[in-house]
Design a protein around this motif. Structure first.
Motif, mmCIF file in Angstrom:
data_model
loop_
_atom_site.group_PDB
_atom_site.id
_atom_site.type_symbol
_atom_site.label_atom_id
_atom_site.label_comp_id
_atom_site.label_asym_id
_atom_site.label_seq_id
_atom_site.Cartn_x
_atom_site.Cartn_y
_atom_site.Cartn_z
ATOM 1 N N VAL A 59 38.864 46.185 44.031
ATOM 2 C CA VAL A 59 39.902 45.691 43.126
ATOM 3 C C VAL A 59 41.016 46.731 43.011
ATOM 4 N N ILE A 60 40.636 47.971 42.813
ATOM 5 C CA ILE A 60 41.635 49.025 42.654
ATOM 6 C C ILE A 60 42.437 49.215 43.940
ATOM 7 N N LEU A 61 41.759 49.238 45.085
ATOM 8 C CA LEU A 61 42.478 49.429 46.345
ATOM 9 C C LEU A 61 43.401 48.248 46.643
ATOM 10 N N SER A 62 42.976 47.038 46.296
ATOM 11 C CA SER A 62 43.827 45.861 46.500
ATOM 12 C C SER A 62 45.075 45.942 45.634
ATOM 13 N N LEU A 63 44.911 46.355 44.378
ATOM 14 C CA LEU A 63 46.054 46.475 43.476
ATOM 15 C C LEU A 63 46.936 47.670 43.847
ATOM 16 N N THR A 70 47.320 37.965 40.704
ATOM 17 C CA THR A 70 46.566 37.123 39.776
ATOM 18 C C THR A 70 45.078 37.339 40.018
ATOM 19 N N ALA A 71 44.262 36.951 39.041
ATOM 20 C CA ALA A 71 42.814 37.057 39.208
ATOM 21 C C ALA A 71 42.362 36.210 40.395
ATOM 22 N N GLY A 72 42.936 35.019 40.543
ATOM 23 C CA GLY A 72 42.589 34.146 41.669
ATOM 24 C C GLY A 72 42.961 34.756 43.004
ATOM 25 N N GLY A 73 44.121 35.405 43.058
ATOM 26 C CA GLY A 73 44.549 36.071 44.285
ATOM 27 C C GLY A 73 43.625 37.217 44.655
ATOM 28 N N LEU A 74 43.210 37.989 43.656
ATOM 29 C CA LEU A 74 42.255 39.076 43.905
ATOM 30 C C LEU A 74 40.912 38.525 44.372
ATOM 31 N N ALA A 75 40.453 37.467 43.719
ATOM 32 C CA ALA A 75 39.170 36.863 44.088
ATOM 33 C C ALA A 75 39.203 36.398 45.543
ATOM 34 N N GLN A 76 40.284 35.732 45.911
ATOM 35 C CA GLN A 76 40.413 35.234 47.284
ATOM 36 C C GLN A 76 40.453 36.391 48.277
ATOM 37 N N LYS A 77 41.232 37.418 47.969
ATOM 38 C CA LYS A 77 41.368 38.558 48.878
ATOM 39 C C LYS A 77 40.036 39.278 49.075
ATOM 40 N N LEU A 78 39.246 39.368 48.002
ATOM 41 C CA LEU A 78 37.990 40.111 48.058
ATOM 42 C C LEU A 78 36.779 39.230 48.365
ATOM 43 N N GLY A 79 37.019 37.927 48.515
ATOM 44 C CA GLY A 79 35.929 37.027 48.898
ATOM 45 C C GLY A 79 34.894 36.792 47.819
ATOM 46 N N VAL A 80 35.332 36.748 46.570
ATOM 47 C CA VAL A 80 34.415 36.445 45.466
ATOM 48 C C VAL A 80 34.946 35.239 44.702
ATOM 49 N N LYS A 81 34.107 34.681 43.852
ATOM 50 C CA LYS A 81 34.518 33.519 43.064
ATOM 51 C C LYS A 81 35.369 33.971 41.879
ATOM 52 N N ALA A 82 36.258 33.099 41.459
ATOM 53 C CA ALA A 82 37.186 33.406 40.370
ATOM 54 C C ALA A 82 36.477 33.858 39.088
ATOM 55 N N PRO A 83 35.391 33.193 38.649
ATOM 56 C CA PRO A 83 34.728 33.662 37.418
ATOM 57 C C PRO A 83 34.178 35.089 37.540
ATOM 58 N N THR A 84 33.698 35.430 38.734
ATOM 59 C CA THR A 84 33.212 36.792 38.970
ATOM 60 C C THR A 84 34.359 37.781 38.828
#
Length: 172
Positions: A59-63, A70-84
């Motif tokens: 998360v930190i490296l992506s930011l 957005t949380a959804g954009g981070l989730a997609q980039k990192l391959g995890v589900k939005a609630p996670t």
């Protein structure tokens, strides 16, 4: 402490012998999965000293690369589900690594930004990852490392091409 004997050519005897086991394709998944787990464990232990938990480094490296996602954009980039990702962001915000702010152009969106503490942790993450990489490839030649990375990227590309989005049923 005894040192390794040297050959006539001046090189030391290597105490590590090459693994002569005849591995097959059936050994790939367990070996790759275990190596990934071991690498993640060693990296996670190093990151704990910085107050980071497993997965937070991504998360930190992506930011650090693209602040204000957005949380959804981070989730997609990192391959995890939005609630996670939402739970992870909440935890990291409480730890002081991130902050959420409404988007300047679209008030319906909330974007995630690194705080000073979050930006300061990038170097620690990079150092921990580098140390983990060196440990993982101890006694590997540069050529072996290049081949390993090339092969792992090829495996990932093959698997990504076959990946089908998995949708969980709303109710069972």
């Amino acid at each position: 402490m005894a040192m390794g004997k040297k050959h006539k050519d001046g090189k030391k005897n290597k105490s590590k012998k090459k693994d002569q086991t005849a591995y097959t394709l059936a050994d790939l998944s367990p070996a790759l999965t275990q190596a990934a787990r071991s690498m993640r464990t060693v990296l996670s232990r190093s990151l704990l000293e910085s107050g980071l938990y497993a997965g937070q480094d991504g998360v930190i490296l992506s930011l650090a690369e693209t602040d204000g996602m957005t949380a959804g954009g981070l989730a997609q980039k990192l391959g995890v589900k939005a609630p996670t990702m939402t739970r992870t962001i909440g935890r990291m915000e409480a730890q002081g690594f991130l902050e959420r702010k409404p988007d300047a152009e679209d008030a319906r969106l909330t974007k995630v930004y690194l705080t000073e503490l979050g930006r300061g942790s990038v170097k620690a993450i990079e150092m921990a990852a580098s140390a983990c990489d060196r440990t993982a490839t101890l006694d590997f030649s540069e050529k072996e490392i290049r081949n390993l990375v090339r092969l792992l990227k090829a495996i990932d590309n093959n698997l990504q091409a076959e990946a089908v989005p998995f949708e969980e049923p709303d109710e069972i």
